[in-house]
Motif scaffolding. Structure first.
Motif, PDB file in Angstrom:
ATOM      1  N   LYS A  14       0.834  -1.191   0.000  1.00 21.15           N
ATOM      2  CA  LYS A  14       0.000   0.000   0.000  1.00 21.15           C
ATOM      3  C   LYS A  14       0.878   1.254   0.000  1.00 21.15           C
ATOM      4  N   ALA A  15       0.359   2.315  -0.602  1.00 23.46           N
ATOM      5  CA  ALA A  15       1.139   3.539  -0.751  1.00 23.46           C
ATOM      6  C   ALA A  15       1.672   4.047   0.584  1.00 23.46           C
ATOM      7  N   ASN A  27      11.817  15.141  -1.859  1.00 30.99           N
ATOM      8  CA  ASN A  27      10.805  14.381  -1.141  1.00 30.99           C
ATOM      9  C   ASN A  27      10.646  13.050  -1.870  1.00 30.99           C
ATOM     10  N   SER A  28      11.028  11.950  -1.210  1.00 32.82           N
ATOM     11  CA  SER A  28      11.125  10.663  -1.895  1.00 32.82           C
ATOM     12  C   SER A  28      10.405   9.568  -1.137  1.00 32.82           C
ATOM     13  N   PHE A  29       9.624   8.777  -1.883  1.00 34.22           N
ATOM     14  CA  PHE A  29       8.960   7.600  -1.332  1.00 34.22           C
ATOM     15  C   PHE A  29       9.586   6.362  -1.969  1.00 34.22           C
ATOM     16  N   HIS A  30       9.932   5.369  -1.123  1.00 28.18           N
ATOM     17  CA  HIS A  30      10.656   4.183  -1.568  1.00 28.18           C
ATOM     18  C   HIS A  30       9.767   2.946  -1.435  1.00 28.18           C
ATOM     19  N   THR A  31       9.445   2.313  -2.567  1.00 32.62           N
ATOM     20  CA  THR A  31       8.699   1.052  -2.510  1.00 32.62           C
ATOM     21  C   THR A  31       9.571  -0.059  -1.936  1.00 32.62           C
ATOM     22  N   PHE A  32      10.872  -0.028  -2.274  1.00 33.21           N
ATOM     23  CA  PHE A  32      11.821  -1.027  -1.787  1.00 33.21           C
ATOM     24  C   PHE A  32      12.920  -0.337  -0.977  1.00 33.21           C
ATOM     25  N   SER A  33      13.621  -1.122  -0.179  1.00 33.51           N
ATOM     26  CA  SER A  33      14.685  -0.578   0.668  1.00 33.51           C
ATOM     27  C   SER A  33      15.645   0.269  -0.150  1.00 33.51           C
ATOM     28  N   VAL A 195       5.211  -9.863 -12.458  1.00 39.03           N
ATOM     29  CA  VAL A 195       4.881  -8.476 -12.812  1.00 39.03           C
ATOM     30  C   VAL A 195       4.708  -7.672 -11.536  1.00 39.03           C
ATOM     31  N   TYR A 196       5.331  -6.512 -11.505  1.00 44.08           N
ATOM     32  CA  TYR A 196       5.056  -5.557 -10.442  1.00 44.08           C
ATOM     33  C   TYR A 196       4.223  -4.441 -11.045  1.00 44.08           C
ATOM     34  N   ALA A 197       2.984  -4.328 -10.566  1.00 44.11           N
ATOM     35  CA  ALA A 197       2.056  -3.304 -11.050  1.00 44.11           C
ATOM     36  C   ALA A 197       2.079  -2.124 -10.091  1.00 44.11           C
ATOM     37  N   PHE A 198       2.168  -0.921 -10.648  1.00 46.31           N
ATOM     38  CA  PHE A 198       2.194   0.289  -9.836  1.00 46.31           C
ATOM     39  C   PHE A 198       1.153   1.257 -10.372  1.00 46.31           C
ATOM     40  N   LEU A 211      -6.640  -1.844  -5.981  1.00 43.36           N
ATOM     41  CA  LEU A 211      -5.470  -0.991  -5.776  1.00 43.36           C
ATOM     42  C   LEU A 211      -5.870   0.467  -5.945  1.00 43.36           C
ATOM     43  N   ASN A 212      -5.185   1.322  -5.188  1.00 46.98           N
ATOM     44  CA  ASN A 212      -5.437   2.757  -5.254  1.00 46.98           C
ATOM     45  C   ASN A 212      -4.161   3.491  -5.647  1.00 46.98           C
ATOM     46  N   ARG A 213      -4.253   4.804  -5.708  1.00 44.33           N
ATOM     47  CA  ARG A 213      -3.132   5.638  -6.150  1.00 44.33           C
ATOM     48  C   ARG A 213      -1.847   5.325  -5.375  1.00 44.33           C
ATOM     49  N   ARG A 214      -0.784   5.071  -6.131  1.00 45.73           N
ATOM     50  CA  ARG A 214       0.563   4.791  -5.620  1.00 45.73           C
ATOM     51  C   ARG A 214       0.675   3.452  -4.889  1.00 45.73           C
ATOM     52  N   ASP A 215      -0.321   2.595  -4.973  1.00 42.42           N
ATOM     53  CA  ASP A 215      -0.187   1.221  -4.469  1.00 42.42           C
ATOM     54  C   ASP A 215       0.638   0.403  -5.446  1.00 42.42           C
ATOM     55  N   GLY A 216       1.348  -0.601  -4.920  1.00 45.68           N
ATOM     56  CA  GLY A 216       2.090  -1.533  -5.755  1.00 45.68           C
ATOM     57  C   GLY A 216       1.656  -2.954  -5.469  1.00 45.68           C
TER      58      GLY A 216
END
Length: 243
Positions: A14-15, A27-33, A195-198, A211-216
């Motif tokens: 989730k986002a 300003n950064s958001f990280h899906t992975f480490s 597949v990774y869907a974003f 899924l919603n905005r910025r969910d992966g």
């Protein structure tokens, strides 16, 4: 085609669970480490290593820094990003462009906001290469956004002759702008890939998962995705080897 829930494996991010770092200028958001964010359960998804959602303040940016043995993709969504590298490339990438840099044996580059009156927003994506120490290379293409309307447009592949940019990996990226209620499917290109869907914008349902905005959503163990737009949506699909 294998679409049964008994074999497919879904990994939902989730986002709001992403790592976050706000440095003022970045300003950064990280899906992975990444950098100061470390979650041992979120190191990578197969060959997909980094998915950063970055906003860079006006006139600011990343100074010159090195990379090696990584395929680095940038997709701007707003503003203008100025790129300069040790191969002599100096370009500006904008919304509608996709940029790829094969770091290979080693490359240095900088990424700066080209404007002093507005921010720039872009996705920075890293993919492990299938071959190490290749000759560094750079490519940039403008995507035909009209071809994304209610369609999954291929924007990246392993093949230089195919549509979009290419990288040193058996990976395929597709992007779509989907109207609310539109349904489609995606057939994986290579057996054993995932597949990774974003979700860049809007709301979609993929293989039964809302899924919603910025969910992966990472999807393994199936050959086909069933996709429905629950609102007007912008979607990025990243098919990558899992091993």
């Amino acid at each position: 085609m294998n679409t049964t829930s008994s074999t497919q494996r879904l990994t939902l991010h989730k986002a709001g669970t992403r790592g976050h770092a706000n440095h003022g200028w970045l300003n950064s958001f990280h899906t992975f480490s990444f950098a100061g964010y470390h979650d041992p359960s979120r190191i990578h998804f197969g060959a997909l290593r980094v998915l950063n959602d970055d906003t860079v303040a006006a006139g600011m940016g990343f100074g010159t820094h090195p990379h090696d043995n990584m395929e680095i993709i940038s997709i701007p969504t707003f503003g203008d990003l100025k790129h300069r590298d040790s191969m002599g490339n100096e370009t500006v990438i904008q919304q509608g462009d996709i940029q790829v840099m094969s770091a290979g044996t080693g490359i240095s580059h900088s990424e700066m906001n080209a404007n002093r009156d507005k921010e720039v927003r872009f996705f920075q994506i890293w993919v492990f290469p299938k071959q190490r120490n290749v000759q560094p290379r750079y490519d940039q293409q403008h995507m035909d956004v009209s071809k994304m309307q209610n369609n999954l447009l291929q924007v990246l592949s392993p093949n230089a002759d195919d549509e979009g940019v290419w990288i040193h990996q058996d990976a395929w990226f597709h992007m779509g702008l989907l109207d609310a209620g539109f349904g489609t499917s995606y057939n994986l290109k290579k057996s054993g890939n995932g597949v990774y869907a974003f979700v860049i914008e809007g709301d979609v349902t993929i293989n039964g998962q809302a899924l919603n905005r910025r969910d992966g959503l990472g999807i393994e163990g199936t050959d086909i995705l069933s996709i429905t737009a629950d609102s007007n949506a912008q979607l990025l699909l990243m098919e990558v080897p899992m091993r």
